[in-house]
Write a protein that holds these residues in place. Structure first.
Motif, PDB file in Angstrom:
ATOM      1  N   ILE A 192       3.130   2.347  10.810  1.00 23.89           N
ATOM      2  CA  ILE A 192       2.298   2.398  12.011  1.00 23.89           C
ATOM      3  C   ILE A 192       1.061   3.256  11.772  1.00 23.89           C
ATOM      4  CG2 ILE A 192       2.222   3.235  14.401  1.00 23.89           C
ATOM      5  CD1 ILE A 192       5.225   2.382  14.587  1.00 23.89           C
ATOM      6  N   ILE A 193       1.242   4.413  11.139  1.00 26.51           N
ATOM      7  CA  ILE A 193       0.103   5.292  10.861  1.00 26.51           C
ATOM      8  C   ILE A 193      -0.889   4.610   9.923  1.00 26.51           C
ATOM      9  CG2 ILE A 193      -0.580   7.455   9.728  1.00 26.51           C
ATOM     10  CD1 ILE A 193       2.049   8.670  10.800  1.00 26.51           C
ATOM     11  N   SER A 194      -0.388   3.889   8.926  1.00 28.81           N
ATOM     12  CA  SER A 194      -1.276   3.249   7.957  1.00 28.81           C
ATOM     13  C   SER A 194      -2.156   2.175   8.590  1.00 28.81           C
ATOM     14  CB  SER A 194      -0.478   2.669   6.793  1.00 28.81           C
ATOM     15  OG  SER A 194       0.300   1.579   7.216  1.00 28.81           O
ATOM     16  N   LEU A 195      -1.764   1.649   9.739  1.00 27.30           N
ATOM     17  CA  LEU A 195      -2.571   0.642  10.427  1.00 27.30           C
ATOM     18  C   LEU A 195      -3.906   1.197  10.910  1.00 27.30           C
ATOM     19  CD1 LEU A 195       0.184  -1.175  12.527  1.00 27.30           C
ATOM     20  CD2 LEU A 195      -0.936  -1.978  10.432  1.00 27.30           C
ATOM     21  N   PHE A 196      -4.015   2.515  11.018  1.00 31.02           N
ATOM     22  CA  PHE A 196      -5.243   3.147  11.489  1.00 31.02           C
ATOM     23  C   PHE A 196      -6.237   3.432  10.366  1.00 31.02           C
ATOM     24  CE2 PHE A 196      -2.093   4.156  14.745  1.00 31.02           C
ATOM     25  CZ  PHE A 196      -2.756   3.730  15.876  1.00 31.02           C
TER      26      PHE A 196
END
Length: 160
Positions: A75-79
């Protein structure tokens, strides 16, 4: 005791050693690995929420499972613009976290390394959570790697 200082020092040391050989382990990517090393302990937000009367243990405790940590890293890497690369660096940080947690002697029986595929709890029982020898050792090794890194950075690299 693998606390946040130990997790940060271990992740930084690993990245600094890898930076001697691989250019990808620069300062910004090292910070991503360090952030990944702290992802499993996001579950400790429960302690702060409990002070204000909110019991969120059932909702946040899965973050401290490898599966939950990988999902949060995803989820964090999507940013980030380079999602796959960021996910890999966050994943390396998560891996360092669980490698340190694995050496602990857990009162609860260990960590669920392969959850949801296995309910087996894993622990190596090398040290207990009240022993700060691991933290001291991690900081000493990080200091040594820092000093070696300064010398390596001073020496001009040969062009091939």
């Amino acid at each position: 005791m693998p606390d946040w200082i130990t997790h940060i020092a271990f992740a930084w040391t690993l990245c600094r050693i890898l930076s001697f050989k691989f250019k990808e382990f620069d300062a910004s990517n090292t910070m991503i690995v360090i952030a990944g090393a702290l992802i499993p302990d996001l579950a400790k937000v429960v302690l702060g929420l409990k002070l204000i009367g909110v019991d969120a243990y059932e909702y946040l405790s899965p973050i401290h499972l490898p599966t939950g940590s990988v999902i949060v890293a995803g989820i964090i890497s999507l940013f980030f613009p380079e999602k796959k690369k960021t996910f890999m660096f966050l994943g390396l940080g998560v891996l360092t976290h669980y490698s340190l947690d694995l050496i602990l002697e857990h009162v609860s029986g260990g960590i669920y390394l392969f959850y949801p595929f296995s309910w087996w709890q894993w622990q190596l029982e090398i040290t207990n959570s009240s022993d700060y020898l691991i933290t001291t050792l991690a900081l000493c090794i990080a200091g040594l790697v820092y000093l070696i890194g300064r010398e390596v950075d001073r020496v001009p690299q040969k062009q091939i």
